[in-house]
Design an enzyme around this catalytic site. Structure first.
Site, PDB file in Angstrom:
ATOM      1  N   HIS A  90      29.752  30.002  14.155  1.00 15.50           N
ATOM      2  CA  HIS A  90      31.206  30.023  13.963  1.00 15.50           C
ATOM      3  C   HIS A  90      31.606  29.193  12.747  1.00 15.50           C
ATOM      4  O   HIS A  90      32.444  29.593  11.946  1.00 15.50           O
ATOM      5  CB  HIS A  90      31.919  29.473  15.193  1.00 15.50           C
ATOM      6  CG  HIS A  90      31.926  30.390  16.373  1.00 15.50           C
ATOM      7  ND1 HIS A  90      32.316  31.703  16.301  1.00 15.50           N
ATOM      8  CD2 HIS A  90      31.626  30.165  17.682  1.00 15.50           C
ATOM      9  CE1 HIS A  90      32.243  32.250  17.506  1.00 15.50           C
ATOM     10  NE2 HIS A  90      31.809  31.354  18.358  1.00 15.50           N
ATOM     11  N   HIS A 147      24.722  29.138  18.024  1.00 13.14           N
ATOM     12  CA  HIS A 147      25.935  29.942  18.150  1.00 13.14           C
ATOM     13  C   HIS A 147      27.144  29.218  17.545  1.00 13.14           C
ATOM     14  O   HIS A 147      27.884  29.794  16.735  1.00 13.14           O
ATOM     15  CB  HIS A 147      26.159  30.232  19.639  1.00 13.14           C
ATOM     16  CG  HIS A 147      27.402  30.975  19.969  1.00 13.14           C
ATOM     17  ND1 HIS A 147      27.398  32.313  20.322  1.00 13.14           N
ATOM     18  CD2 HIS A 147      28.700  30.578  20.029  1.00 13.14           C
ATOM     19  CE1 HIS A 147      28.638  32.700  20.573  1.00 13.14           C
ATOM     20  NE2 HIS A 147      29.454  31.675  20.404  1.00 13.14           N
ATOM     21  N   GLU A 148      27.316  27.954  17.892  1.00 14.27           N
ATOM     22  CA  GLU A 148      28.493  27.219  17.390  1.00 14.27           C
ATOM     23  C   GLU A 148      28.407  26.991  15.889  1.00 14.27           C
ATOM     24  O   GLU A 148      29.416  27.040  15.181  1.00 14.27           O
ATOM     25  CB  GLU A 148      28.648  25.892  18.131  1.00 14.27           C
ATOM     26  CG  GLU A 148      28.853  26.005  19.633  1.00 14.27           C
ATOM     27  CD  GLU A 148      30.077  26.820  20.028  1.00 14.27           C
ATOM     28  OE1 GLU A 148      30.905  27.142  19.159  1.00 14.27           O
ATOM     29  OE2 GLU A 148      30.190  27.157  21.213  1.00 14.27           O
ATOM     30  N   HIS A 188      32.747  36.455  17.101  1.00 16.73           N
ATOM     31  CA  HIS A 188      31.977  37.061  18.191  1.00 16.73           C
ATOM     32  C   HIS A 188      31.758  38.533  17.882  1.00 16.73           C
ATOM     33  O   HIS A 188      32.662  39.221  17.401  1.00 16.73           O
ATOM     34  CB  HIS A 188      32.711  36.914  19.523  1.00 16.73           C
ATOM     35  CG  HIS A 188      32.774  35.497  20.007  1.00 16.73           C
ATOM     36  ND1 HIS A 188      33.918  34.913  20.460  1.00 16.73           N
ATOM     37  CD2 HIS A 188      31.808  34.556  20.088  1.00 16.73           C
ATOM     38  CE1 HIS A 188      33.665  33.664  20.808  1.00 16.73           C
ATOM     39  NE2 HIS A 188      32.393  33.420  20.583  1.00 16.73           N
TER      40      HIS A 188
HETATM   41 ZN   LIG Z   1      31.480  31.493  20.390  1.00 13.70          ZN
END
Ligand SMILES: [Zn+2]
Length: 272
Positions: A174, A170-171, A180
Site C-alpha cells: 500500500h 501487504h502493508e 487491493h
Molecule cells: Zn490492505
C-alpha cells in the site's frame, strides 16, 4: 493455520483487520539497511536474508515466469497519480524500536528486503532532511497510509494481532502505491462480490476504484493485495467468489509477492 489478509481502505488509510498473510533489477546489498540495524539495541543483531533464502520465499511459479519475462512498456493496479510515486524510488523509513521485538524487526527488514530485491525501489533509514517517510509502528489495528507517497510521515501499523511477513509485505505494498486487487475497475470479470454477506460498515472496502491504473496487467488472484473469500463476512458466507473456481481457495492466501505484484511495482517505478 493460515490466516487471511483483509484490509479496508479509509480515504488515506488502508486497514487490515484479519491478517495472516521479478525481475531481479540492480540488486544492491543493503548497506543502508545495515546502518539502520545499528540502531537496534545491543544484542538485537539482525541478519539479512541470503539470496538463496530469499528466493525460497518467492513462489516457484513466479521464478519460472520471471525467467521468461519479456519486458514491455505498453503493458503497464496502482495509484494513477504519478506524484504519489516515491521520489528517486527511495523510501526512507523509521521503525519504532521500542514497540517491536527482535523477531518482529527482522520480519520488517525481511519484507523490505524482498520488495527491494525484486524492484528498483530502495529502502533506507530516514535522514533528517527527509520530509516524506514511512514509519513502522504498532497502532490499534493493521493499516497503511495509502496509496503511495502522501507527503510527511505515513504510518504502517502492525500490531501483534496481525503481525507476520505476509501482512508486512501487504502493508508495504500500500505504501508503495498498491490498491487491493478486488478494487480494480475490471474486477467484475473475475470475481463476484456478494454484498448481501458483507458487514454494512465495510461495504465501502469492496467498491471499485477509478484511481487504479492497471498498467495492462491481468487480474491477479495470487496477488499479495487480494482479499480472501470471506473478507468482512457478517454471516461466514462467501463475500468474494472467483469466476474461476480453481482460485476460490487461493485468493487472500498468498504468502509472497506474486509475479504480477513484482511486475506492477517495476512498471510503476520504471525499473529497468
Ligand atoms: Zn490492505
Amino acid at each position: 493455520m493460515m490466516r487471511n489478509i483483509v484490509c479496508f481502505a479509509v480515504v488515506l488509510v488502508v486497514a487490515d483487520l484479519y491478517l495472516t498473510s521479478g525481475r531481479f533489477v540492480n540488486y544492491v546489498p543493503n548497506d543502508r539497511l545495515e546502518d539502520a540495524k545499528d540502531k537496534v539495541s545491543v544484542g538485537d543483531e539482525l541478519t539479512a536474508l541470503e539470496d538463496e533464502s530469499l528466493d525460497s520465499g518467492v513462489t516457484k511459479n513466479s521464478r519460472n515466469l520471471l525467467n521468461h519475462l519479456i519486458p514491455t512498456r505498453e503493458k503497464r493496479k496502482a495509484v494513477k497519480d504519478s506524484s504519489r510515486r516515491w521520489t528517486n524510488n527511495e523510501i526512507p523509513f523509521e521503525i519504532d524500536y521500542f514497540q517491536f521485538n527482535k523477531d518482529e524487526v527482522q520480519i520488517i527488514y525481511d519484507a523490505m528486503y524482498i520488495w527491494q530485491h525484486h524492484t528498483c525501489l530502495r529502502f533506507r533509514p530516514r535522514e533528517t532532511h527527509d520530509r516524506n517517510f514511512v514509519k513502522f509502528m504498532k497502532g490499534e489495528f493493521c493499516y497503511s497510509t495509502t496509496h503511495g507517497m502522501n507527503g510527511g510521515q505515513q504510518n504502517i501499523s502492525l500490531p501483534q494481532v496481525c503481525f507476520n511477513r505476509q501482512s508486512t509485505l501487504h502493508e508495504i505494498g500500500h505504501a508503495i502505491g498498491f490498491y487491493h486487487e478486488h478494487k480494480r475497475p475490471d474486477r467484475d470479470q473475475y470475481i463476484t462480490v456478494h454484498e448481501e454477506n458483507i458487514e454494512d460498515k465495510f461495504k465501502y472496502a469492496f467498491e471499485k476504484s477509478n484511481e487504479i491504473e492497471t498498467y495492462g496487467l491481468p487480474y491477479d488472484y495470487t496477488s499479495i493485495m487480494h482479499y480472501p473469500w470471506n473478507a468482512f463476512s457478517k454471516n461466514n458466507e462467501i463475500t468474494i467468489q472467483t469466476k474461476d473456481p480453481s482460485f476460490q481457495n487461493i485468493i487472500g492466501q498468498t504468502q509472497d509477492l506474486s509475479y504480477y505484484d513484482i511486475q506492477l511495482a517495476n512498471l510503476m517505478y520504471n525499473c529497468r
